[in-house]
Design an enzyme around this catalytic site. Structure first.
Site, PDB file in Angstrom:
ATOM      1  N   LYS A  86       0.861  -1.183   0.000  1.00 31.43           N
ATOM      2  CA  LYS A  86       0.000   0.000   0.000  1.00 31.43           C
ATOM      3  C   LYS A  86       0.892   1.225   0.000  1.00 31.43           C
ATOM      4  CE  LYS A  86      -4.473   1.114   0.614  1.00 31.43           C
ATOM      5  NZ  LYS A  86      -5.663   0.441   0.082  1.00 31.43           N
ATOM      6  N   GLY A 122     -20.883   6.549   5.836  1.00 27.54           N
ATOM      7  CA  GLY A 122     -20.027   6.909   4.693  1.00 27.54           C
ATOM      8  C   GLY A 122     -20.729   6.593   3.380  1.00 27.54           C
ATOM      9  N   GLY A 158     -19.957   7.351   0.210  1.00 26.60           N
ATOM     10  CA  GLY A 158     -19.016   7.734  -0.838  1.00 26.60           C
ATOM     11  C   GLY A 158     -19.197   6.835  -2.043  1.00 26.60           C
TER      12      GLY A 158
HETATM   13  P1  NAD Z   1     -14.896   7.618  -0.531  1.00 27.55           P
HETATM   14  O1  NAD Z   1     -13.843   8.570  -0.131  1.00 27.55           O
HETATM   15  O2  NAD Z   1     -15.549   7.748  -1.855  1.00 27.55           O
HETATM   16  O3  NAD Z   1     -16.082   7.632   0.555  1.00 27.55           O
HETATM   17  C1  NAD Z   1     -15.885   7.718   1.911  1.00 27.55           C
HETATM   18  C2  NAD Z   1     -17.041   8.556   2.455  1.00 27.55           C
HETATM   19  O4  NAD Z   1     -16.981   8.523   3.870  1.00 27.55           O
HETATM   20  C3  NAD Z   1     -16.962  10.024   2.032  1.00 27.55           C
HETATM   21  O5  NAD Z   1     -18.201  10.420   1.486  1.00 27.55           O
HETATM   22  C4  NAD Z   1     -16.656  10.750   3.342  1.00 27.55           C
HETATM   23  O6  NAD Z   1     -17.222  12.046   3.391  1.00 27.55           O
HETATM   24  C5  NAD Z   1     -17.295   9.818   4.350  1.00 27.55           C
HETATM   25  N1  NAD Z   1     -16.766   9.945   5.705  1.00 27.55           N
HETATM   26  C6  NAD Z   1     -15.497  10.155   6.116  1.00 27.55           C
HETATM   27  N2  NAD Z   1     -15.440  10.187   7.459  1.00 27.55           N
HETATM   28  C7  NAD Z   1     -16.713   9.982   7.902  1.00 27.55           C
HETATM   29  C8  NAD Z   1     -17.309   9.920   9.188  1.00 27.55           C
HETATM   30  N3  NAD Z   1     -16.591  10.081  10.299  1.00 27.55           N
HETATM   31  N4  NAD Z   1     -18.648   9.701   9.270  1.00 27.55           N
HETATM   32  C9  NAD Z   1     -19.396   9.528   8.154  1.00 27.55           C
HETATM   33  N5  NAD Z   1     -18.878   9.599   6.905  1.00 27.55           N
HETATM   34  C10 NAD Z   1     -17.557   9.820   6.795  1.00 27.55           C
HETATM   35  O7  NAD Z   1     -14.273   6.166  -0.321  1.00 27.55           O
HETATM   36  P2  NAD Z   1     -14.803   4.792  -0.916  1.00 27.55           P
HETATM   37  O8  NAD Z   1     -14.054   4.469  -2.153  1.00 27.55           O
HETATM   38  O9  NAD Z   1     -16.300   4.789  -0.927  1.00 27.55           O
HETATM   39  O10 NAD Z   1     -14.266   3.777   0.197  1.00 27.55           O
HETATM   40  C11 NAD Z   1     -14.905   3.684   1.459  1.00 27.55           C
HETATM   41  C12 NAD Z   1     -14.109   2.741   2.343  1.00 27.55           C
HETATM   42  O11 NAD Z   1     -14.024   1.453   1.730  1.00 27.55           O
HETATM   43  C13 NAD Z   1     -12.646   3.163   2.599  1.00 27.55           C
HETATM   44  O12 NAD Z   1     -12.274   2.757   3.886  1.00 27.55           O
HETATM   45  C14 NAD Z   1     -11.874   2.380   1.557  1.00 27.55           C
HETATM   46  O13 NAD Z   1     -10.543   2.156   1.960  1.00 27.55           O
HETATM   47  C15 NAD Z   1     -12.664   1.094   1.562  1.00 27.55           C
HETATM   48  N6  NAD Z   1     -12.523   0.349   0.316  1.00 27.55           N
HETATM   49  C16 NAD Z   1     -12.871   0.913  -0.862  1.00 27.55           C
HETATM   50  C17 NAD Z   1     -12.726   0.191  -2.041  1.00 27.55           C
HETATM   51  C18 NAD Z   1     -13.140   0.767  -3.362  1.00 27.55           C
HETATM   52  O14 NAD Z   1     -13.239  -0.001  -4.335  1.00 27.55           O
HETATM   53  N7  NAD Z   1     -13.400   2.052  -3.469  1.00 27.55           N
HETATM   54  C19 NAD Z   1     -12.218  -1.112  -2.004  1.00 27.55           C
HETATM   55  C20 NAD Z   1     -11.896  -1.677  -0.769  1.00 27.55           C
HETATM   56  C21 NAD Z   1     -12.044  -0.925   0.390  1.00 27.55           C
END
Ligand code: NAD
Length: 366
Positions: free
Chosen positions: A92, A192, A194
């Site tokens: 990572k 979250g 996102g």
């Molecule tokens: P993202 O950044 O698009 O979304 C994360 C969301 O969480 C954002 O909207 C942010 O505003 C919100 N957030 C942050 N802190 C918060 C809090 N305290 N309370 C509520 N909301 C909060 O990220 P993503 O791609 O959707 O990924 C989300 C999680 O999943 C991360 O931990 C990432 O490492 C993990 N993940 C993502 C993927 C992927 O394919 N994108 C794959 C494996 C793991």
């Protein structure tokens, strides 16, 4: 008050202690004053193949926090690849900085050169704070990058596939907990909204699920409310709802002594990496409270499975089909956890470590 020199000593000690604790192979410190790049690339284990893991850009409070994060995340990638049956190791990268203000083409390309210097031992991809566009810049300096846009032969944004894996993982967890995978009428609290969280709502909505959602992003919350009838809760009230399932889809470390005490759910299953603040403490604590925990590195492996399929000629339907296996693997982890009387994260770790050990023995023969 700690002297600067003492702090530096502590950092150095902690870095090597951190590397030794879980047997990390390598950490590369990348510094470039011209572009402002400060990055760390951690390679945990390359027994199964080159270390693959995304690049996170985050405003860490201090260097020690960034070191801790990159070590934790890279180890998670080793287990994620192993348990998903992929021939990849775990690695990572983190870039220290504000992804909204500090990012530039030059910074990402400089980072790409550092990745290239590792000669393929590390393959990067997007993560929190980086985008497919950033990976295009990285790709200008190295071939060791996946998750490029579909127009460039890549798999594009992996988030919908990650969300699909979480969705089937939630179904497997429901089956284990309630004897049926039907989610109709269930309430799920999603923290979250996102890239992954929003796609997850889409999948679950079709099953007649009701939602509580929290995020700092007002637009995302409004969209969740308007499209999926989600009930918005503010701040940490997400830990106090009457939802049967809690899906952490923001950042890690949010399943801890305080939140476990507050949570009323029966299942925790979400996309965030490193959800348990301390696996050895909070894994057993969840078991004692009767909460079924879907190990994060297994349930959120869809994104990795998606980028892995770029190696065999990318087709999203293949990635989705391979991601569906999360259901079976998770079911077998729950069984193993019961049989051996260990918490679910420990069961998943055990299975992942066993595959690495077995393949290491295979590779040690001529
Ligand atoms: P993202 O950044 O698009 O979304 C994360 C969301 O969480 C954002 O909207 C942010 O505003 C919100 N957030 C942050 N802190 C918060 C809090 N305290 N309370 C509520 N909301 C909060 O990220 P993503 O791609 O959707 O990924 C989300 C999680 O999943 C991360 O931990 C990432 O490492 C993990 N993940 C993502 C993927 C992927 O394919 N994108 C794959 C494996 C793991």
């Amino acid at each position: 008050m700690i002297e600067v020199s003492e702090l530096k000593n502590q950092l150095q000690t902690n870095m090597f202690e951190g590397l030794s604790e879980h047997n990390h192979e390598q950490i590369l410190v990348c510094n470039d004053t011209q572009t402002g790049l400060k990055a760390l690339i951690a390679i945990h284990n390359t027994t199964l193949g080159p270390g693959l893991g995304g690049t996170r850009m985050w405003m860490y409070h201090n260097e020690a926090e960034a070191v801790r994060d990159v070590l934790r995340l890279s180890r998670g990638m080793t287990y994620k690849a192993s348990i998903s049956g992929l021939n990849l190791g775990g690695a990572k990268a983190v870039i220290i900085g504000d992804s909204h203000h500090d990012k530039s083409e030059a910074l990402m390309r400089r980072f790409g050169r550092f990745v290239n210097n590792l000669g393929g031992k590390y393959i990067t991809a997007e993560d929190v704070g980086t985008t497919t566009k950033d990976m295009e810049y990285v790709n200008m300096e190295t071939d060791h990058v996946v998750g490029l846009p579909e127009s460039r032969g890549g798999g594009g944004d992996p988030s919908p596939v990650t969300a699909y894996g979480v969705y089937v993982g939630i179904k497997a967890s429901a089956k284990r907990k309630w004897g049926t995978e039907s989610l109709t009428g269930k309430k799920i609290a999603v923290m979250g909204i996102g890239k992954v969280g929003m796609h997850l709502l889409e999948y679950l909505h079709k099953d007649g699920v009701r939602f509580y959602v929290s995020d700092m992003n007002e637009d995302a919350l409004n969209e969740a409310a308007n499209r999926y009838g989600a009930q918005v809760v503010t701040g940490d009230e997400i830990f106090d709802t009457d939802a049967e399932i809690f899906a952490p889809c923001a950042l890690g470390g949010i399943v801890n002594s305080e939140t476990i005490d507050r949570l009323k759910c029966e299942i925790i299953a979400g996309a965030a990496n490193n959800q348990l603040e301390d696996e050895d403490i909070h894994g057993p604590m969840l078991t004692d409270k009767g909460i079924l925990y879907a190990p994060d590195f297994l349930i959120n492996a869809g994104g990795l499975i998606n980028v892995y399929s770029e190696y065999t000629g990318y087709h999203r339907e293949n990635a989705i089909r391979d991601t569906e296996r999360i259901y079976e693997t998770l079911s077998s982890i729950y069984k193993l956890s019961d049989e051996e009387g260990i918490h679910t994260q420990a069961a998943a770790t055990k299975l992942a470590e066993k595959r690495i050990h077995d393949i290491m023995l295979v590779k040690s023969r001529i």
